[in-house]
Design an enzyme around this catalytic site. Structure first.
Site, mmCIF file in Angstrom:
data_model
loop_
_atom_site.group_PDB
_atom_site.id
_atom_site.type_symbol
_atom_site.label_atom_id
_atom_site.label_comp_id
_atom_site.label_asym_id
_atom_site.label_seq_id
_atom_site.Cartn_x
_atom_site.Cartn_y
_atom_site.Cartn_z
ATOM 1 N N ASN A 74 8.428 17.728 8.843
ATOM 2 C CA ASN A 74 7.771 17.148 8.332
ATOM 3 C C ASN A 74 7.076 18.258 7.713
ATOM 4 O O ASN A 74 6.372 19.266 8.715
ATOM 5 C CB ASN A 74 7.206 15.979 7.470
ATOM 6 C CG ASN A 74 5.986 15.795 8.539
ATOM 7 O OD1 ASN A 74 6.329 15.847 10.514
ATOM 8 N ND2 ASN A 74 5.683 14.727 8.107
ATOM 9 N N GLU A 87 13.559 14.802 7.792
ATOM 10 C CA GLU A 87 15.288 14.695 7.514
ATOM 11 C C GLU A 87 16.087 15.979 6.494
ATOM 12 O O GLU A 87 17.014 15.956 6.975
ATOM 13 C CB GLU A 87 15.672 13.611 7.288
ATOM 14 C CG GLU A 87 15.401 12.313 7.921
ATOM 15 C CD GLU A 87 13.388 12.257 8.516
ATOM 16 O OE1 GLU A 87 13.103 12.572 7.248
ATOM 17 O OE2 GLU A 87 13.121 10.453 8.199
HETATM 18 N N1 THU Z 1 7.970 11.750 6.200
HETATM 19 C C1 THU Z 1 9.071 12.370 6.878
HETATM 20 O O1 THU Z 1 8.981 12.845 7.552
HETATM 21 N N2 THU Z 1 10.116 11.291 7.105
HETATM 22 C C2 THU Z 1 10.651 9.784 6.265
HETATM 23 O O2 THU Z 1 11.592 9.720 6.330
HETATM 24 C C3 THU Z 1 9.380 9.472 5.991
HETATM 25 C C4 THU Z 1 8.160 10.408 6.216
HETATM 26 C C5 THU Z 1 6.957 11.856 6.711
HETATM 27 C C6 THU Z 1 6.607 12.789 4.716
HETATM 28 C C7 THU Z 1 4.622 13.702 5.472
HETATM 29 O O3 THU Z 1 4.865 14.326 6.111
HETATM 30 C C8 THU Z 1 4.173 12.335 6.383
HETATM 31 O O4 THU Z 1 5.924 12.074 6.887
HETATM 32 C C9 THU Z 1 3.282 10.987 6.277
HETATM 33 O O5 THU Z 1 4.444 10.106 4.787
#
Ligand code: THU
Length: 172
Positions: A74, A87
């Site tokens: 992320n 993802e």
């Molecule tokens: N996040 C992801 O990377 N994938 C997901 O499926 C859910 C959430 C990240 C987004 C944000 O940077 C952090 O997790 C908190 O929501």
């Protein structure tokens, strides 16, 4: 309005039950060796996440049919909606770099600096939709494995198992 009158006028044509099948593994060591390797790559990618706002690090690793592994994590932003989930970083990278090579498996893991996450973290709705696009495009299923920092791992044989009532190009 009289509540009784309003409810008696409703006629439900039919009720639909949506069923999905997922497999749960007790830990990463119960997974096939190639998936263990993929999950280890996702864990490594997770540690490189840029998550200064949520302190919630997510790592994704996907394997192409060629054997190549693509990573994502992320990427957050001070303007919150400008960030992107792990993802989608991974699947867009794969789509941009190897547009014609199908994806076979995706491994996802999350770690928070606030608490130890022991329950599997499923991909968010927007990521499911993005993953579904590539599954439809390649016409073969993508198996998705997801977990927290430690503990159980959930397997979906296809993105379709994670996203019932899929919106796809058949509507357009
Ligand atoms: N996040 C992801 O990377 N994938 C997901 O499926 C859910 C959430 C990240 C987004 C944000 O940077 C952090 O997790 C908190 O929501």
């Amino acid at each position: 309005m009289d509540l009784e009158t309003s409810t008696t006028n409703i006629r439900i044509l039919k009720k639909l039950t949506i069923e999905t099948n997922l497999e749960v593994f007790d830990s990463i060591s119960e997974l096939p060796k190639d998936i263990q390797e993929l999950m280890t790559k996702a864990q490594e990618a997770r540690e490189n996440a840029y998550a200064p706002y949520s302190h919630f690090r997510v790592g994704a690793a996907l394997r192409l049919v060629s054997g190549e592994i693509i990573l994502g994590n992320n990427q957050e932003n001070a303007a919150f909606p400008s960030g992107l989930c792990a993802e989608r970083v991974a699947v867009f990278h794969a789509g941009a770099t190897y547009p014609n090579i199908p994806i076979t498996n995706l491994a996802i893991t999350a770690r928070s600096s606030k608490q130890t996450i022991k329950t599997p973290v499923a991909p968010c709705g927007a990521c499911r939709q993005s993953l579904a696009e590539y599954e439809v495009k390649q016409k073969t299923p993508i198996a998705v494995f997801f977990m927290g920092e430690k503990g159980q791992v959930v397997k979906a044989n296809s993105v379709k198992d994670l996203l019932p009532l899929i919106f796809d190009n058949s509507y357009l």
